[in-house]
Design an enzyme around this catalytic site. Structure first.
Site, PDB file in Angstrom:
ATOM      1  N   TYR A  32      65.297  -2.260 -32.689  1.00  0.00           N
ATOM      2  CA  TYR A  32      65.831  -1.046 -32.082  1.00  0.00           C
ATOM      3  C   TYR A  32      66.729  -0.311 -33.059  1.00  0.00           C
ATOM      4  O   TYR A  32      67.087  -0.844 -34.124  1.00  0.00           O
ATOM      5  CB  TYR A  32      66.578  -1.379 -30.786  1.00  0.00           C
ATOM      6  CG  TYR A  32      67.965  -1.985 -30.976  1.00  0.00           C
ATOM      7  CD1 TYR A  32      68.127  -3.277 -31.449  1.00  0.00           C
ATOM      8  CD2 TYR A  32      69.106  -1.250 -30.668  1.00  0.00           C
ATOM      9  CE1 TYR A  32      69.397  -3.824 -31.615  1.00  0.00           C
ATOM     10  CE2 TYR A  32      70.379  -1.790 -30.830  1.00  0.00           C
ATOM     11  CZ  TYR A  32      70.518  -3.076 -31.304  1.00  0.00           C
ATOM     12  OH  TYR A  32      71.765  -3.606 -31.477  1.00  0.00           O
ATOM     13  N   ARG A  99      51.085 -14.455 -22.863  1.00  0.00           N
ATOM     14  CA  ARG A  99      52.218 -15.111 -23.528  1.00  0.00           C
ATOM     15  C   ARG A  99      51.760 -16.186 -24.517  1.00  0.00           C
ATOM     16  O   ARG A  99      51.101 -17.146 -24.143  1.00  0.00           O
ATOM     17  CB  ARG A  99      53.162 -15.742 -22.496  1.00  0.00           C
ATOM     18  CG  ARG A  99      54.418 -16.313 -23.153  1.00  0.00           C
ATOM     19  CD  ARG A  99      55.366 -16.979 -22.179  1.00  0.00           C
ATOM     20  NE  ARG A  99      56.523 -17.501 -22.908  1.00  0.00           N
ATOM     21  CZ  ARG A  99      56.529 -18.672 -23.569  1.00  0.00           C
ATOM     22  NH1 ARG A  99      55.465 -19.445 -23.558  1.00  0.00           N
ATOM     23  NH2 ARG A  99      57.612 -19.069 -24.232  1.00  0.00           N
ATOM     24  N   LYS A 143      67.682  -5.317 -37.268  1.00  0.00           N
ATOM     25  CA  LYS A 143      68.265  -4.868 -35.997  1.00  0.00           C
ATOM     26  C   LYS A 143      67.284  -5.217 -34.880  1.00  0.00           C
ATOM     27  O   LYS A 143      66.543  -4.366 -34.379  1.00  0.00           O
ATOM     28  CB  LYS A 143      68.563  -3.364 -36.057  1.00  0.00           C
ATOM     29  CG  LYS A 143      69.595  -2.916 -35.034  1.00  0.00           C
ATOM     30  CD  LYS A 143      70.160  -1.567 -35.405  1.00  0.00           C
ATOM     31  CE  LYS A 143      71.084  -0.975 -34.373  1.00  0.00           C
ATOM     32  NZ  LYS A 143      72.255  -1.754 -33.992  1.00  0.00           N
ATOM     33  N   GLU A 175      80.849  -9.571 -39.692  1.00  0.00           N
ATOM     34  CA  GLU A 175      80.941  -8.256 -39.036  1.00  0.00           C
ATOM     35  C   GLU A 175      81.413  -8.453 -37.611  1.00  0.00           C
ATOM     36  O   GLU A 175      81.787  -9.558 -37.215  1.00  0.00           O
ATOM     37  CB  GLU A 175      79.583  -7.549 -39.079  1.00  0.00           C
ATOM     38  CG  GLU A 175      78.483  -8.333 -38.385  1.00  0.00           C
ATOM     39  CD  GLU A 175      77.112  -7.660 -38.459  1.00  0.00           C
ATOM     40  OE1 GLU A 175      77.039  -6.442 -38.683  1.00  0.00           O
ATOM     41  OE2 GLU A 175      76.117  -8.379 -38.270  1.00  0.00           O
ATOM     42  N   LEU A 199      74.474  -6.501 -40.519  1.00  0.00           N
ATOM     43  CA  LEU A 199      73.635  -5.315 -40.381  1.00  0.00           C
ATOM     44  C   LEU A 199      74.175  -4.256 -41.340  1.00  0.00           C
ATOM     45  O   LEU A 199      75.391  -4.014 -41.353  1.00  0.00           O
ATOM     46  CB  LEU A 199      73.696  -4.787 -38.947  1.00  0.00           C
ATOM     47  CG  LEU A 199      72.726  -3.644 -38.677  1.00  0.00           C
ATOM     48  CD1 LEU A 199      71.309  -4.184 -38.484  1.00  0.00           C
ATOM     49  CD2 LEU A 199      73.142  -2.845 -37.458  1.00  0.00           C
TER      50      LEU A 199
HETATM   51  N1  PDD Z   1      75.174  -1.603 -32.940  1.00  0.00           N
HETATM   52  N2  PDD Z   1      76.576  -4.625 -36.776  1.00  0.00           N
HETATM   53  C1  PDD Z   1      75.952  -4.890 -35.619  1.00  0.00           C
HETATM   54  C2  PDD Z   1      75.644  -6.301 -35.290  1.00  0.00           C
HETATM   55  C3  PDD Z   1      75.618  -3.843 -34.740  1.00  0.00           C
HETATM   56  O1  PDD Z   1      74.990  -4.127 -33.587  1.00  0.00           O
HETATM   57  C4  PDD Z   1      75.974  -2.509 -35.079  1.00  0.00           C
HETATM   58  C5  PDD Z   1      75.665  -1.340 -34.202  1.00  0.00           C
HETATM   59  C6  PDD Z   1      76.620  -2.284 -36.307  1.00  0.00           C
HETATM   60  C7  PDD Z   1      76.993  -0.898 -36.768  1.00  0.00           C
HETATM   61  O2  PDD Z   1      75.884  -0.206 -37.275  1.00  0.00           O
HETATM   62  P1  PDD Z   1      75.772   1.386 -37.214  1.00  0.00           P
HETATM   63  O3  PDD Z   1      76.972   1.925 -37.865  1.00  0.00           O
HETATM   64  O4  PDD Z   1      74.533   1.697 -37.969  1.00  0.00           O
HETATM   65  O5  PDD Z   1      75.697   1.782 -35.753  1.00  0.00           O
HETATM   66  C8  PDD Z   1      76.905  -3.355 -37.132  1.00  0.00           C
HETATM   67  C9  PDD Z   1      74.728  -0.563 -32.048  1.00  0.00           C
HETATM   68  C10 PDD Z   1      75.644   0.602 -31.936  1.00  0.00           C
HETATM   69  C11 PDD Z   1      74.343  -1.160 -30.725  1.00  0.00           C
HETATM   70  O6  PDD Z   1      73.823  -2.260 -30.738  1.00  0.00           O
HETATM   71  O7  PDD Z   1      74.522  -0.520 -29.677  1.00  0.00           O
END
Ligand code: PDD
Length: 277
Positions: A32, A99, A143, A175, A199
């Site tokens: 996503y 599945r 992601k 993070e 990420l």
């Molecule tokens: N998540 N690290 C993780 C694990 C994340 O899920 C996200 C963002 C970030 C920040 O990445 P970016 O700046 O590209 O949004 C770092 C989104 C917002 C979410 O899961 O809703």
């Protein structure tokens, strides 16, 4: 009523349906992206679509749509939904099949896009965070929609009266549960380097770029978890939260206990870009 895109159609959210055999539902077999659109224009779209390609390649999927096709879908979804600033969500799963862990190569991916109004930022006053050992797998650069660790960590944070969990692995910062992390000491801004442990946040990269452009020393390097104890400021960043100061960590005050001067500088740079976008 919110209008979403699902597999070629624009329809009310309430009418969007997927099969229970969708591999996203059964295996979390999908990826996503989340990104803002400011003044009805997707923000940093190329960066988000490049990361999407990287996530897809990482799970052995190819992108069914070109950049132009994605851009056309986002433009349509933005136009059909309310809000000058919106938060866009796109999800791609491997598709529907009986599945079986092993996937066949000929299934059609499920493509879904939705949007919601981006709420005005309320976190300028700062948030509380907790630290936790990073319980996730070794492909955090992808992601994927397998977000149970993040769900559990955010719940744990809430039970401690906090908003985010800041994670570490083998003594080093990685993070946040759904954000990147910055540590500021003696006027120097540091954030962990790109690796499979984090990420590659689009907001993180923008913050680094903006600060360097404003002559602030900004390093991408491994950070010992103990650096948090003596930090003047700690921030987390994400596309929907932008830059958020952490003013309390594990119930201890961070720095002065208020958003710091470098936060105000970074946030002003970010807000300027956003408002003029
Ligand atoms: N998540 N690290 C993780 C694990 C994340 O899920 C996200 C963002 C970030 C920040 O990445 P970016 O700046 O590209 O949004 C770092 C989104 C917002 C979410 O899961 O809703």
């Amino acid at each position: 009523m919110s209008i979403v895109y699902l597999n070629g159609e624009y329809l009310p959210l309430e009418e969007a349906r997927i099969s229970v055999l969708d591999r996203g539902f059964l295996f979390a077999d999908g990826v996503y992206e989340v990104f803002p659109s400011y003044n009805s224009k997707p923000f940093r779209l190329n960066e988000h679509l490049s990361r999407l390609d990287n996530s897809l390649a990482g799970i052995y999927m190819s992108n069914p749509l070109s950049k132009q096709e994605w851009a056309a879908i986002f433009a349509e979804v933005i136009a059909r939904n309310a809000g000058r600033h919106q938060s866009l969500y796109l999800q791609l799963t491997r598709g529907i099949s009986p599945r079986d862990h092993l996937f066949s190569d000929d299934i059609k991916p499920t493509v879904f896009v939705m949007s919601k109004p981006l709420e005005a930022k309320t976190s300028n006053a700062g948030i509380a965070a907790i630290t936790r050992e990073d319980p996730r797998w070794k492909h955090c650069d992808l992601k994927t929609i397998a977000l149970l660790p993040g769900v559990m960590l955010r719940h744990e944070a809430r039970t401690q009266g906090a908003t985010e969990a800041i994670l570490y692995r083998e003594g080093r910062l990685t993070e946040g549960a759904a954000s990147n992390v910055f540590v500021i000491s003696d006027g120097v801004v540091r954030t962990p380097p790109r690796s499979r442990a984090i990420l590659p946040g689009v907001t993180r990269d923008l913050v680094v770029e903006l600060l360097r452009g404003d002559k602030v020393e900004c390093r991408e390097e491994e950070i010992d978890i103990r650096a948090l104890d003596s930090a003047d400021e700690i921030w987390i960043t994400s596309s929907t939260w932008e830059i958020v100061p952490v003013i309390s960590l594990n119930d201890r005050v961070v720095g002065s206990g208020e958003p710091g001067p470098l936060y105000r500088q970074a946030n002003a740079l970010y807000q300027d870009i956003k408002e003029n976008y």
